[in-house]
Scaffold this motif. Structure first.
Motif, mmCIF file in Angstrom:
data_model
loop_
_atom_site.group_PDB
_atom_site.id
_atom_site.type_symbol
_atom_site.label_atom_id
_atom_site.label_comp_id
_atom_site.label_asym_id
_atom_site.label_seq_id
_atom_site.Cartn_x
_atom_site.Cartn_y
_atom_site.Cartn_z
ATOM 1 N N ALA A 678 51.524 27.778 51.049
ATOM 2 C CA ALA A 678 52.653 28.228 51.861
ATOM 3 C C ALA A 678 53.981 27.987 51.150
ATOM 4 O O ALA A 678 54.877 28.856 51.149
ATOM 5 C CB ALA A 678 52.632 27.528 53.214
ATOM 6 N N MET A 679 54.136 26.809 50.536
ATOM 7 C CA MET A 679 55.397 26.496 49.863
ATOM 8 C C MET A 679 55.622 27.417 48.658
ATOM 9 O O MET A 679 56.745 27.871 48.410
ATOM 10 C CB MET A 679 55.400 25.030 49.431
ATOM 11 N N LYS A 680 54.550 27.723 47.917
ATOM 12 C CA LYS A 680 54.678 28.642 46.781
ATOM 13 C C LYS A 680 55.053 30.042 47.258
ATOM 14 O O LYS A 680 55.882 30.722 46.647
ATOM 15 C CB LYS A 680 53.370 28.677 45.992
ATOM 16 N N SER A 681 54.446 30.468 48.359
ATOM 17 C CA SER A 681 54.748 31.798 48.903
ATOM 18 C C SER A 681 56.200 31.875 49.353
ATOM 19 O O SER A 681 56.873 32.898 49.171
ATOM 20 C CB SER A 681 53.815 32.120 50.074
ATOM 21 N N GLN A 682 56.712 30.782 49.943
ATOM 22 C CA GLN A 682 58.107 30.761 50.381
ATOM 23 C C GLN A 682 59.054 30.879 49.190
ATOM 24 O O GLN A 682 60.031 31.624 49.225
ATOM 25 C CB GLN A 682 58.402 29.479 51.153
ATOM 26 N N LYS A 683 58.742 30.130 48.126
ATOM 27 C CA LYS A 683 59.620 30.146 46.951
ATOM 28 C C LYS A 683 59.643 31.523 46.297
ATOM 29 O O LYS A 683 60.646 31.927 45.702
ATOM 30 C CB LYS A 683 59.175 29.078 45.954
ATOM 31 N N ARG A 684 58.508 32.254 46.397
ATOM 32 C CA ARG A 684 58.444 33.596 45.825
ATOM 33 C C ARG A 684 59.019 34.655 46.780
ATOM 34 O O ARG A 684 59.018 35.846 46.466
ATOM 35 C CB ARG A 684 57.000 33.964 45.488
ATOM 36 N N GLY A 685 59.481 34.198 47.960
ATOM 37 C CA GLY A 685 60.004 35.149 48.927
ATOM 38 C C GLY A 685 58.927 36.000 49.567
ATOM 39 O O GLY A 685 59.196 37.113 50.031
ATOM 40 N N ARG A 686 57.713 35.486 49.627
ATOM 41 C CA ARG A 686 56.570 36.221 50.172
ATOM 42 C C ARG A 686 56.020 35.496 51.391
ATOM 43 O O ARG A 686 54.818 35.324 51.548
ATOM 44 C CB ARG A 686 55.476 36.376 49.108
ATOM 45 N N LEU A 687 56.899 35.080 52.296
ATOM 46 C CA LEU A 687 56.471 34.331 53.471
ATOM 47 C C LEU A 687 55.512 35.153 54.327
ATOM 48 O O LEU A 687 54.598 34.612 54.949
ATOM 49 C CB LEU A 687 57.692 33.915 54.298
ATOM 50 N N GLU A 688 55.698 36.481 54.356
ATOM 51 C CA GLU A 688 54.839 37.313 55.195
ATOM 52 C C GLU A 688 53.380 37.255 54.772
ATOM 53 O O GLU A 688 52.475 37.564 55.564
ATOM 54 C CB GLU A 688 55.329 38.763 55.184
ATOM 55 N N ASP A 689 53.123 36.838 53.520
ATOM 56 C CA ASP A 689 51.739 36.760 53.043
ATOM 57 C C ASP A 689 50.929 35.679 53.753
ATOM 58 O O ASP A 689 49.695 35.745 53.790
ATOM 59 C CB ASP A 689 51.716 36.488 51.532
ATOM 60 N N ILE A 690 51.625 34.660 54.268
ATOM 61 C CA ILE A 690 50.897 33.534 54.860
ATOM 62 C C ILE A 690 50.849 33.598 56.382
ATOM 63 O O ILE A 690 50.082 32.871 57.004
ATOM 64 C CB ILE A 690 51.529 32.185 54.436
ATOM 65 N N VAL A 691 51.649 34.441 56.993
ATOM 66 C CA VAL A 691 51.706 34.485 58.458
ATOM 67 C C VAL A 691 50.406 35.057 59.009
ATOM 68 O O VAL A 691 49.855 36.025 58.474
ATOM 69 C CB VAL A 691 52.899 35.327 58.943
ATOM 70 N N ASP A 692 49.905 34.463 60.083
ATOM 71 C CA ASP A 692 48.708 34.951 60.762
ATOM 72 C C ASP A 692 48.879 36.436 61.063
ATOM 73 O O ASP A 692 49.804 36.831 61.778
ATOM 74 C CB ASP A 692 48.508 34.152 62.056
ATOM 75 N N PRO A 693 48.002 37.292 60.527
ATOM 76 C CA PRO A 693 48.172 38.744 60.749
ATOM 77 C C PRO A 693 48.128 39.142 62.219
ATOM 78 O O PRO A 693 48.617 40.206 62.591
ATOM 79 C CB PRO A 693 46.998 39.350 59.967
ATOM 80 N N ASN A 694 47.561 38.295 63.077
ATOM 81 C CA ASN A 694 47.486 38.610 64.501
ATOM 82 C C ASN A 694 48.845 38.555 65.188
ATOM 83 O O ASN A 694 49.005 39.117 66.275
ATOM 84 C CB ASN A 694 46.530 37.640 65.210
ATOM 85 N N ILE A 695 49.815 37.861 64.569
ATOM 86 C CA ILE A 695 51.122 37.702 65.226
ATOM 87 C C ILE A 695 52.279 38.207 64.383
ATOM 88 O O ILE A 695 53.420 38.136 64.822
ATOM 89 C CB ILE A 695 51.371 36.214 65.587
ATOM 90 N N ILE A 696 51.991 38.730 63.189
ATOM 91 C CA ILE A 696 53.063 39.101 62.269
ATOM 92 C C ILE A 696 54.022 40.115 62.885
ATOM 93 O O ILE A 696 55.231 40.083 62.647
ATOM 94 C CB ILE A 696 52.466 39.648 60.945
ATOM 95 N N ASP A 697 53.471 41.015 63.725
ATOM 96 C CA ASP A 697 54.316 42.048 64.328
ATOM 97 C C ASP A 697 55.101 41.534 65.534
ATOM 98 O O ASP A 697 55.978 42.246 66.052
ATOM 99 C CB ASP A 697 53.463 43.249 64.755
#
Length: 795
Positions: A678-697
């Protein structure tokens, strides 16, 4: 036979793996999967070896075992599904030695798109058929065979056959007071399919090609039943039960109490089956009155659970002689590797006790990881055990010294508390105690003391069917007191010195505070060397189960935020509600419970510790907690502060956002550890990659940004860089406001919001209006701390 019953399987794939010609087995034909490159049933991978027909086999082996397909790389069988719904998947394995391939060296997994069928194949002495029942909801089924490194996979034959949907119920009754549980989306594995009456029924005699083995191998020998057979007495006409559920050969044979030989027989007939611990099981009973005795009323048991008391078979079959009947039950998961099924007299005073059973099926239900393999059931527990062992060894010398000091202080404190409690009890009141009476002491640190017999009664003598959780301290049971109050009963191991310390700590901690976001203590029991704690019952279990458990509907983002806020309030109260902070030390999603309204309450205070004195920065203590949630600073320096709880809560927040376990070894290496990924994804600006797909929308960007910012701060490497729980709570409230779930208004460029700041369960809820613009840069922990202390003065 199926066609004559009005059912024709739309999908009927029978494959003789590794063969170049079709093979007949009884009344079925298994098709070769090596009859040419255009064969659609040939595995979709070229890294395999097809065996020759000269593989040695014994004369009694099935013709299907003369050939085998060997996989040296990941390979798939793909099947077009013509009719969606329930299907059998049967995998046939037989031992062999072919060139350099020996089944004793095989190591592989088998999976579908949705479920793990075999996590790690373990060779057995003889041939093996693994049978599964899956509800296939797509137009394609892919079976994947994945060899381990330096090993191989194999299969001798396989079947994919559609079955009538009514064969598996949409739901079934669960253990007492739990109602019904849906089975629509669950996968099942056949554990046992037994024909009573000391006779087996081959697949050729079953319309769905099921093998029914004799019950003789499973019978307990304390009482031998009477074996009866009367197949001609079975009448399928006029009932809803057909030969799809079981053939006449099953309903026409039975094992029953031999009361004619001994009218004084007062015991049950019991069959014992080996099952995998950690799984729920569907148990199906088959009954048919083929003996026509004057009365046929008895009890039916699974373990100690009476699933049907005074079961009258004739009432269930409308008094039609020879009419078959079946009933289904789901037994809760437990640590036991045995399951007992019994029938017997409902009353010891019965003149001619009776009981009958014609057939039985036991099916394992997939766990929350969508797996049917026992390795997936206990992998996380094993991982934690290993890490705990490593930490324990590293800190061993330190613990030895501290243990001596702690033991001495505990002994002194115990004597002092006992003396104080005795004096207070004499001064305030005295109670006469009967067998079913609760003894109550006046000391606020002691609480309510329950007699052991009352707890036995509330939990059905600690019935395994009422186990709702298992932890390091012991098992947790669901119980019902005589006044119909539902409770959770945690029973510890009486010989554990660590358990005794946790037992005392939890009672003392819970007796000191009461808050709507902390699980309430109801009482305890210390009779007969028992260590039992009784809490309020939480209807919706743990947060962990709802985040990545297949048994529950997905929680919305709003629900998750509200659970975060409730948990943060409980922890903030611990940190600021008294002169010295209480540090929980084991904050994790499994210790956050949800009541009937999904309100969060922090639980399990066995590892809690009083925080540092006002002139100290930390408490030096041995490392305790749960792997994946531990504060790295506490882990390396053994210095405990309230910020250790803040770090653990930050992990929980990512768990809530991502909807996955903190440690998941089944994922690729870079994703195994949730926090690192999660921390690596945040630093890369890819927070959406880790969010539960059931609630992303569902999540508004500004709410997600606020949530991400506070989570990242909680997970700072150094404790002083982390916010207090008061600051965390304030930011979570803001995230909820930004989501648009509370009233907001704009005035002079500042956001005003109504924030619920008072949580004491016995005081009225008050609100305070703040201007976020006016309070910028001010630590909200001071504001919340002041309000909590005002609540305590009102108690």
């Amino acid at each position: 036979m199926c066609i004559s019953l009005g059912f024709e399987p739309k999908d009927n794939y029978l494959i003789d793996c590794g063969s170049s010609k079709n093979t007949s087995v009884g009344n079925r034909v298994f098709v070769a999967d090596d009859s040419g490159s255009n064969n659609p049933l040939t595995p979709e991978n070229n890294s395999f070896i097809t065996s020759l027909n000269s593989i040695p086999t014994t004369t009694n082996e099935s013709a299907l075992h003369n050939t085998v397909r060997i996989f040296t790389g990941v390979s798939n069988y793909s099947f077009s599904i013509n009719r969606q719904g329930r299907h059998w998947i049967r995998l046939h394995f037989s031992p062999f030695v072919y060139q350099s391939y020996n089944t004793s060296m095989a190591k592989f997994s088998v999976s579908t798109q949705s479920f793990t069928l075999i996590k790690e194949y373990k060779p057995k002495g003889g041939s093996l058929v693994k049978e599964y029942c899956l509800n296939i909801t797509s137009d394609k089924l892919v079976l994947t065979f994945s060899p381990f490194a330096d090993s191989f996979a194999f299969v001798n034959a396989l079947e994919v056959v559609s079955i009538p949907d009514e064969l598996i119920p949409e739901r079934a009754k669960t253990s007492p007071q739990d109602g019904y549980q849906s089975l629509q989306k669950e996968a099942l594995e056949t554990v046992a399919r037994v024909n009573m009456g000391n006779s087996s029924v081959p697949p050729q005699r079953d319309v769905l090609s099921r093998l029914w083995v004799s019950d003789d191998a499973y019978l307990r020998r304390n009482v031998l039943p009477k074996f009866v057979s009367n197949v001609s007495a079975v009448k399928f006409n006029g009932t809803n039960v057909t030969e799809i559920f079981a053939p006449a050969d099953v309903y026409g044979t039975a094992s029953m109490l031999n009361s004619e030989h001994d009218p004084n027989t007062k015991v049950n007939i019991t069959w014992t089956f080996d099952v995998d611990p950690g799984f729920q099981h569907l148990v199906r009973f088959h009954f048919c009155d083929i003996v026509n005795v004057s009365e046929l009323v008895f009890n039916v048991y699974i373990n100690s659970w009476i699933v049907s008391r005074y079961f009258d078979l004739r009432e269930h079959t409308s008094h039609i002689p020879g009419a078959p009947y079946y009933m289904d039950f789901i037994i809760r998961k437990s640590d036991s590797n045995q399951l007992n099924v019994s029938v017997g007299p409902p009353d010891l005073n019965e003149l001619y006790p009776n009981g009958i059973l014609n057939g039985l099926e036991i099916m394992k239900i997939n766990n929350s990881r969508s797996s049917l393999d026992v390795l997936d059931s206990f992998s996380s527990k094993s991982s934690k055990t290993k890490v705990g062992l490593i930490v324990g060894i590293a800190a061993g010398s330190f613990i030895t010294v501290v243990s001596v000091v702690v033991l001495f202080l505990l002994c002194r404190r115990r004597r002092r508390l006992a003396h104080v409690a005795h004096l207070k009890a004499e001064d305030n009141f005295a109670m006469n105690r009967g067998d079913n009476e609760i003894a109550m002491f006046s000391s606020s640190k002691i609480g309510y003391r329950f007699p052991f017999v009352a707890i036995q009664e509330a939990t059905g003598n600690f019935s395994e069917s009422l186990v709702i959780g298992v932890g390091g301290f012991g098992k947790v049971y669901k119980g019902v007191l005589r006044d119909e109050t539902k409770v959770a009963v945690k029973r510890g191991g009486s010989q554990s010195h660590q358990g005794l310390a946790e037992f005392r700590t939890e009672i003392e901690m819970l007796s000191q505070f009461r808050h709507r976001h902390l699980v309430s203590l109801i009482g305890y029991c210390d009779e007969r060397n028992e260590m039992i704690i009784i809490y309020e019952y939480m209807e919706n279990g743990t947060l962990k189960d709802h985040l990545y458990g297949s048994k529950f509907p997905c929680m919305s983002w709003r629900q998750r935020l509200e659970i975060c806020i409730g948990s943060a309030r409980g922890l903030h109260y611990l940190h600021t509600g008294s002169t010295l902070a209480i540090i929980h030390r084991d904050v994790k999603s499994a210790n956050i419970l949800l009541d009937e309204n999904f309100m969060a309450k922090v639980a399990d205070f066995g590892l809690s510790k009083t925080g540092p004195d006002l002139d100290q920065t930390h408490v030096s203590t041995a490392v305790k907690g749960s792997f994946g949630y531990l504060d790295p600073e506490y882990l390396t320096r053994q210095q405990l502060t309230e910020k250790s709880d803040v770090y653990s809560f930050g992990v929980v927040m990512f768990e809530i956002l991502c909807g996955r376990p903190v440690i998941d070894p089944s994922l690729p290496r870079e994703k195994v550890n949730l926090v690192e990924w999660a921390m690596k994804s945040q630093k890369r600006g890819r927070l959406e990659d880790i969010v539960d797909p059931n609630i992303i929308d569902q999540i508004k960007p500004e709410s997600l940004t606020k949530f991400r910012e506070i989570t990242e701060k909680c997970l700072a490497e150094c404790g002083p860089d982390r916010p207090s729980m008061g600051d965390v709570l304030w930011n979570l409230e803001c995230a909820l406001q930004l989501q648009g779930n509370t009233e907001t208004s704009s005035h002079n460029g500042k956001i005003h919001s109504q924030v619920n700041l008072s949580d004491h369960s016995e005081t009225s809820v008050s609100t305070a209006q703040f201007s976020i613009g006016d309070l910028a840069g001010v630590s909200m922990s001071k504001v919340f701390a002041q309000l909590v202390r005002e609540e305590m003065r009102e108690m």
